[in-house]
Scaffold this active site. Sequence first.
Site, PDB file in Angstrom:
ATOM      1  N   GLU A 286       0.951  -1.246  -0.009  1.00  0.00           N
ATOM      2  CA  GLU A 286       0.049   0.012  -0.006  1.00  0.00           C
ATOM      3  C   GLU A 286       0.851   1.202  -0.015  1.00  0.00           C
ATOM      4  O   GLU A 286       1.807   1.253   0.812  1.00  0.00           O
ATOM      5  CB  GLU A 286      -0.777  -0.017   1.212  1.00  0.00           C
ATOM      6  N   CYS A 320      -1.688   9.355   3.919  1.00  0.00           N
ATOM      7  CA  CYS A 320      -1.527   8.868   2.446  1.00  0.00           C
ATOM      8  C   CYS A 320      -2.875   9.548   1.880  1.00  0.00           C
ATOM      9  O   CYS A 320      -2.863   9.711   0.639  1.00  0.00           O
ATOM     10  CB  CYS A 320      -1.462   7.324   2.548  1.00  0.00           C
TER      11      CYS A 320
HETATM   12  P1  NAD Z   1       8.895   4.377   3.718  1.00  0.00           P
HETATM   13  O1  NAD Z   1       8.694   3.815   2.373  1.00  0.00           O
HETATM   14  O2  NAD Z   1       9.985   5.396   3.877  1.00  0.00           O
HETATM   15  O3  NAD Z   1       9.083   3.426   4.759  1.00  0.00           O
HETATM   16  C1  NAD Z   1       7.956   2.462   4.918  1.00  0.00           C
HETATM   17  C2  NAD Z   1       8.654   1.457   5.568  1.00  0.00           C
HETATM   18  O4  NAD Z   1       9.574   0.422   4.722  1.00  0.00           O
HETATM   19  C3  NAD Z   1       9.601   1.698   6.839  1.00  0.00           C
HETATM   20  O5  NAD Z   1       9.389   0.568   8.061  1.00  0.00           O
HETATM   21  C4  NAD Z   1      10.850   1.768   6.402  1.00  0.00           C
HETATM   22  O6  NAD Z   1      11.851   1.366   7.374  1.00  0.00           O
HETATM   23  C5  NAD Z   1      10.940   0.474   5.511  1.00  0.00           C
HETATM   24  N1  NAD Z   1      12.107   0.505   4.474  1.00  0.00           N
HETATM   25  C6  NAD Z   1      13.020   1.390   3.902  1.00  0.00           C
HETATM   26  N2  NAD Z   1      13.622   0.856   3.222  1.00  0.00           N
HETATM   27  C7  NAD Z   1      13.449  -0.560   3.028  1.00  0.00           C
HETATM   28  C8  NAD Z   1      13.883  -1.420   2.273  1.00  0.00           C
HETATM   29  N3  NAD Z   1      14.950  -1.567   1.424  1.00  0.00           N
HETATM   30  N4  NAD Z   1      13.480  -2.762   2.354  1.00  0.00           N
HETATM   31  C9  NAD Z   1      12.358  -3.034   3.235  1.00  0.00           C
HETATM   32  N5  NAD Z   1      11.748  -1.867   4.008  1.00  0.00           N
HETATM   33  C10 NAD Z   1      12.251  -0.723   3.879  1.00  0.00           C
HETATM   34  O7  NAD Z   1       7.694   5.333   3.962  1.00  0.00           O
HETATM   35  P2  NAD Z   1       7.174   6.173   5.374  1.00  0.00           P
HETATM   36  O8  NAD Z   1       7.844   7.522   5.079  1.00  0.00           O
HETATM   37  O9  NAD Z   1       7.462   5.266   6.422  1.00  0.00           O
HETATM   38  O10 NAD Z   1       5.492   6.445   5.094  1.00  0.00           O
HETATM   39  C11 NAD Z   1       4.891   7.249   4.342  1.00  0.00           C
HETATM   40  C12 NAD Z   1       4.507   6.836   2.940  1.00  0.00           C
HETATM   41  O11 NAD Z   1       3.590   5.673   3.299  1.00  0.00           O
HETATM   42  C13 NAD Z   1       3.653   7.578   2.018  1.00  0.00           C
HETATM   43  O12 NAD Z   1       4.167   7.481   0.847  1.00  0.00           O
HETATM   44  C14 NAD Z   1       2.305   7.342   2.451  1.00  0.00           C
HETATM   45  O13 NAD Z   1       1.574   7.532   1.379  1.00  0.00           O
HETATM   46  C15 NAD Z   1       2.335   5.864   2.442  1.00  0.00           C
HETATM   47  N6  NAD Z   1       1.278   5.360   3.047  1.00  0.00           N
HETATM   48  C16 NAD Z   1       0.341   4.633   2.144  1.00  0.00           C
HETATM   49  C17 NAD Z   1      -0.788   4.246   2.997  1.00  0.00           C
HETATM   50  C18 NAD Z   1      -1.808   3.185   2.202  1.00  0.00           C
HETATM   51  O14 NAD Z   1      -2.680   2.882   2.710  1.00  0.00           O
HETATM   52  N7  NAD Z   1      -1.830   3.478   0.769  1.00  0.00           N
HETATM   53  C19 NAD Z   1      -1.158   4.264   4.380  1.00  0.00           C
HETATM   54  C20 NAD Z   1      -0.081   5.314   4.913  1.00  0.00           C
HETATM   55  C21 NAD Z   1       1.117   5.503   4.261  1.00  0.00           C
END
Ligand code: NAD
Length: 530
Positions: A286, A320
Amino acid sequence: MPSEFRNEPFTDFTKEENASSMRDAIAKVQSELGREYPLVIGGERIRTGNFLESINPANRTQVIGRFNKATKELANRAVEEAAKAFETWKNTSAADRAALLFRVAAIMRERKHELSAWMIHEVAKTWPEADGDTAEAIDFCEFYAREMLRYASDQPLTQIPGEQNRLEYVPLGVGAVIPPWNFPCAIMAGMTVAAVVTGNTVVLKPSSDAPAIAFKFFEMLEEAGLPPGVVNFMTGSGAEVGDVIVDHPKTRFIAFTGSKEVGLRVNERAAKVHEGQIWIKRVVAEMGGKDAIIVADDADLDEAATGVVQSAFGFQGQKCSACSRAIIDSRVYDTMLEKIVDHTSKIKLADPTDQATTMSAVINEKAFKSINSYIEKGKSEGGRVLIGGGSDGEQGFFIEPTVIADVKPGATIEQEEIFGPVLAVIKAENYDDALKIANDTQFGLTGAVYSQDEAKLERARREFHVGNLYLNRKCTGALVGVHPFGGFNMSGTDSKAGGRDYLLLFLQAKVASEKVGATTKRAEAGTATD
Ligand code: NAD
């Protein structure tokens, strides 16, 4: 049978007894700040001595907790332990797994304000935003527990003479659960319990910006009786240990919520088959949004302005689902701008522990810089800052709620996810033009239309390509069970959290077909030999 699912009510903080409980919870959390937290792998508490610190975004020198960082070797071990635990957990009954979730929900409900107070400190949520996050986490436990019981009940099949057929949903295996920081309780808990209640085991890697709230939740799982190894708590760098748990051949699925960039990376890595791997990994991702609210010329403009401002600046625009684009019909454009500015001017930007605060700091320094650079970009591309635009990173990462008008379709701040308190306002020639602008992004998460014309609303139902469309209301605030949530296109893999299809993503269907006559004979033979 459990009662019908009902959403957890939000707390009314205008009642003094509720406000007083929240103040007590804030004091309790403040007395516990700065502690060290272990990794928990196969039930064993592990310390590596190499820490990541979670800090308060509104008070950057305040350390929320110190978290041991996993090494690659420990990340591998976490998957192995989860695989071991799967051998028994998969055989527990659906009723027992659902009962566990009901117990977790009860514990969370009892300590609701404490969980919210952790979020107030760790991610700078205001009281109502934190309360909503906790309520949603409770809802996920209650909803998915009931859903599991439904999936475990008899499934309808077409029966034919001479055979007895049964379809049963069985778990997948080990899941890597990778949540974001922005709904640090609800999304983290929701993805974890969905995996667990369906009989899978989990390596939970919380966001480095919100590990404390994840640990508090993990402790509640343990308190509710979750056996060791079913959920393994693993803090560490996303890029370092995230890749390890995604790549591991014993990982069967990845439940990810976060940015488009990381989601695509996870999806790509998960597609590669590693030595010893005997399945195609399933990815539930997501991702981001570039959500728009359309205001038609016949809209109730006061309602529309309220909806736009709430959706744009709730939790600092870090949802989001946040409205980052207001697309306004030219005939009501100037009036709407005035109303939006008026509502925005009433926002109180301050410390979130204060009950009166309506907006607070953004999550971290990286976001602070990135959001500020988007504001500059907006200006350089011809946008007109109507209100806000300022920031102060001294005490915490504070950015004013910022409204930029006259943004052109296709401009950077009209296309890219900013994930902060910045609203781009775009003038549309008419309703056709507004729909075209709204759909012209790579995302498709939420959207809203304000109009009093049923024909326009009906067109939006058909043409506005988003997973969650709201009509004459704000585009944030999805409720579990009521508004199953998830978007199209680059917003993810089209899943619907909090909906009736969701648990299927953590299950696979097994069909057993028994020839009735033959069974009888075999059974007789068996009895004779025994
Ligand atoms: P992010 O992508 O920076 O991080 C998400 C998670 O991924 C964190 O736990 C992070 O540590 C991990 N991560 C980072 N690099 C990784 C890798 N190489 N391999 C595996 N995991 C890794 O996102 P964020 O800043 O935590 O969250 C904000 C984003 O989330 C925004 O883009 C927002 O739109 C989205 N979001 C989407 C929804 C939805 O339902 N569609 C809901 C909430 C947030």
